[in-house]
Design an enzyme around this catalytic site. Structure first.
Site, mmCIF file in Angstrom:
data_model
loop_
_atom_site.group_PDB
_atom_site.id
_atom_site.type_symbol
_atom_site.label_atom_id
_atom_site.label_comp_id
_atom_site.label_asym_id
_atom_site.label_seq_id
_atom_site.Cartn_x
_atom_site.Cartn_y
_atom_site.Cartn_z
ATOM 1 N N ARG A 70 12.902 -3.039 -5.011
ATOM 2 C CA ARG A 70 12.052 -1.848 -4.845
ATOM 3 C C ARG A 70 11.120 -1.644 -6.038
ATOM 4 O O ARG A 70 10.080 -1.001 -5.921
ATOM 5 C CB ARG A 70 12.897 -0.603 -4.582
ATOM 6 C CG ARG A 70 12.062 0.545 -4.102
ATOM 7 C CD ARG A 70 12.776 1.815 -3.638
ATOM 8 N NE ARG A 70 14.198 1.774 -3.540
ATOM 9 C CZ ARG A 70 15.031 2.105 -4.538
ATOM 10 N NH1 ARG A 70 14.552 2.468 -5.720
ATOM 11 N NH2 ARG A 70 16.326 2.050 -4.353
ATOM 12 N N TYR A 124 -9.863 13.940 3.870
ATOM 13 C CA TYR A 124 -9.298 13.177 4.990
ATOM 14 C C TYR A 124 -8.274 14.055 5.718
ATOM 15 O O TYR A 124 -7.422 14.694 5.084
ATOM 16 C CB TYR A 124 -8.635 11.937 4.370
ATOM 17 C CG TYR A 124 -8.165 10.908 5.335
ATOM 18 C CD1 TYR A 124 -9.061 10.234 6.154
ATOM 19 C CD2 TYR A 124 -6.817 10.587 5.418
ATOM 20 C CE1 TYR A 124 -8.617 9.272 7.029
ATOM 21 C CE2 TYR A 124 -6.370 9.618 6.293
ATOM 22 C CZ TYR A 124 -7.279 8.973 7.096
ATOM 23 O OH TYR A 124 -6.827 8.015 7.958
ATOM 24 N N ASP A 196 -9.799 11.034 -3.935
ATOM 25 C CA ASP A 196 -9.717 9.962 -2.934
ATOM 26 C C ASP A 196 -11.012 9.151 -3.086
ATOM 27 O O ASP A 196 -12.094 9.607 -2.715
ATOM 28 C CB ASP A 196 -9.595 10.591 -1.544
ATOM 29 C CG ASP A 196 -9.430 9.556 -0.441
ATOM 30 O OD1 ASP A 196 -9.869 8.407 -0.630
ATOM 31 O OD2 ASP A 196 -8.887 9.914 0.622
ATOM 32 N N LYS A 221 -8.775 -0.147 3.514
ATOM 33 C CA LYS A 221 -10.190 -0.197 3.861
ATOM 34 C C LYS A 221 -10.863 -1.359 3.125
ATOM 35 O O LYS A 221 -10.670 -2.500 3.488
ATOM 36 C CB LYS A 221 -10.837 1.161 3.569
ATOM 37 C CG LYS A 221 -10.055 2.359 4.165
ATOM 38 C CD LYS A 221 -10.069 2.398 5.670
ATOM 39 C CE LYS A 221 -9.075 3.379 6.284
ATOM 40 N NZ LYS A 221 -9.140 4.752 5.853
HETATM 41 C C1 LIG Z 1 -8.178 5.717 5.884
HETATM 42 C C2 LIG Z 1 -8.307 6.692 4.791
HETATM 43 C C3 LIG Z 1 -7.188 7.159 4.116
HETATM 44 C C4 LIG Z 1 -5.801 6.796 4.514
HETATM 45 O O1 LIG Z 1 -5.509 5.465 4.433
HETATM 46 P P1 LIG Z 1 -4.362 4.816 5.352
HETATM 47 O O2 LIG Z 1 -4.083 3.534 4.676
HETATM 48 O O3 LIG Z 1 -4.936 4.720 6.716
HETATM 49 O O4 LIG Z 1 -3.195 5.764 5.299
HETATM 50 C C5 LIG Z 1 -7.378 8.040 3.079
HETATM 51 N N1 LIG Z 1 -8.605 8.451 2.727
HETATM 52 C C6 LIG Z 1 -9.702 8.031 3.351
HETATM 53 C C7 LIG Z 1 -11.021 8.525 2.906
HETATM 54 C C8 LIG Z 1 -9.592 7.154 4.419
HETATM 55 O O5 LIG Z 1 -10.683 6.763 5.073
#
Ligand SMILES: *Cc1c(COP(=O)(O)O)cnc(C)c1O
Length: 405
Positions: A70, A124, A196, A221
């Site tokens: 872990r 988000y 973010d 992403k």
């Molecule tokens: C997709 C996304 C997330 C979350 O990511 P996941 O890996 O899908 O949980 C967070 N912030 C933004 C801006 C996103 O586009």
């Protein structure tokens, strides 16, 4: 002590080299792979110790080397250290099974019962759900604020405000936030700021250098970049690193070595892919801006964008995600546009090599700001196809849409 435990090297901080060079060297510290270019995929739960003395040495310093699955292996450490090395001011990075898990853990690392948090209205949606449904159960209250609040954030701070969560630009609505204005006020009051940074990645915005304490990405992403892996990261300054690390450990987060290797592979080509997506997206955005069915294009790199000056001041470039608003239309009119597109898939997520289109709703999500729009809002994630093909596809789609009126 017989050395059956791989030692963890200290992460190499941002060393000032250019981005492409850093992406090649990132996380490839000595000792990880005995000459193999990439760290091998070390699948592990149990790590065996030769003797009781070795076990005791491990217990005394569990982060110094291999200890238990872990806590990661050289595969996950390579990715963590690579991400740390991309941001000036970063002390360490933790990985999570998704971007959402990175955001929720960063919040849990900072807040306690009775606290108040400020979250941008453009955040988000699952971030909002976590604040409204989960943090609320533990007595943490949330105020959503206009992403364009700037230094007026000061008026929203309460005596118990402990964290501010930013997202710039918003991934549906694309407002750019005045990050330094907000972090300056937050620092003066001992409030933690987290951002973010999924849209920009550290290649286009370096939030810790702008005063943020924790920089978060959905690696799902752009960094992953191939639509085949879920992962998130949180990178912290020296001041916040112990809290982030402890919260991550206590909440039990761990990502698989296979997934870490996939994301590391994506990271190596991040700059190339972003440069291509940025250029193609701008070409498509400029074309859309001149189209008679399009009301406006939401792309911070266009001079027509209301936050363009702020974007120019703080960002090193753009990426491939933006939106455009149609002048009118129903769900059926949107279907006429998107159902028969050849090069745009309809789907969530973004940042992959393939282009995507998604109709999005903002006003139903928001509580602090309203953005009345005359028609549907469509979000595009521009991939690595040739922009001429993408434009021809959208042109045909807009003709099908236009035939409805
Ligand atoms: C997709 C996304 C997330 C979350 O990511 P996941 O890996 O899908 O949980 C967070 N912030 C933004 C801006 C996103 O586009």
């Amino acid at each position: 002590m017989t050395d059956n435990r791989h030692r963890r090297q200290p992460p190499q901080p941002h060393d000032g080299t250019c981005t492409g060079t850093r992406l090649v060297h990132a996380g490839r510290g000595p000792g990880f792979a005995d000459g193999i270019v990439n760290p091998p995929v070390w699948r592990a739960s149990t790590i065996l110790f030769d003797t009781l003395a070795d076990l005791d040495a491990g217990i005394a310093a569990p982060d110094a080397g291999l200890y238990y699955g872990r806590r990661g292996t050289p595969t996950q450490w390579a990715l963590e250290d690579a991400l740390t090395g991309l941001e000036p001011g970063a002390a360490g990075t933790k990985l999570f099974v998704s971007g959402v898990a990175a955001i929720t853990t960063a919040l849990l690392a900072v807040v306690k019962a009775g606290d108040h948090v400020l979250i941008t209205d453009s955040a988000y949606e699952p971030t909002r759900l976590f604040a409204d449904q989960t943090l609320a159960r533990f007595g943490v209250t949330t105020t959503y604020f206009d992403p364009r609040v700037g230094s007026s954030i000061a008026d929203l701070i309460q005596p118990n405000t402990s964290a501010i969560l930013l997202e710039s630009p918003g991934s549906l609505s694309f407002e750019v936030q005045d990050v330094p204005a907000i972090t300056t006020i937050a620092r003066a009051r001992n409030i933690v700021t987290m951002i973010d940074n999924t849209w920009a990645t550290p290649l286009r915005l370096q939030p810790l250098a702008l005063g943020c304490d924790i920089s978060i990405q959905a690696l799902t992403k752009y960094v992953g970049g191939h639509s085949d892996v879920m992962m998130g990261s949180a990178t912290a300054t020296q001041a916040l690193w112990p809290r982030l690390k402890a919260a991550t450990y206590r909440l039990g987060h761990s990502v698989s070595a296979d997934d870490a290797a996939l994301v590391l592979r994506g990271l190596r080509t991040l700059e190339l892919r972003l440069d291509r997506a940025e250029a193609s997206a701008l070409t498509v955005a400029r074309w859309l801006e001149g189209h008679h069915h399009v009301d406006r294009v939401l792309h911070p790199a266009l001079p027509s964008h209301p936050d363009h000056a702020l974007w120019r001041r703080d960002f090193a470039g753009a990426t491939g995600l933006f939106g455009f608003v149609l002048k009118q239309g129903t769900r059926a009119d949107t279907a006429a546009l998107i159902d028969d597109l050849r090069h745009f898939g309809i789907g969530f997520s973004w940042g992959g090599y393939e282009s995507l289109i998604l109709p999005v709703e903002i006003d139903s999500i928001r509580t602090a700001t309203a953005t009345p729009l005359p028609g549907p809002l469509l979000r595009l994630s521009i991939g690595l196809e040739d922009p001429a093909d993408l434009i021809a596809d959208l042109d045909a789609g807009l003709a099908r849409y236009g035939a409805q009126f």
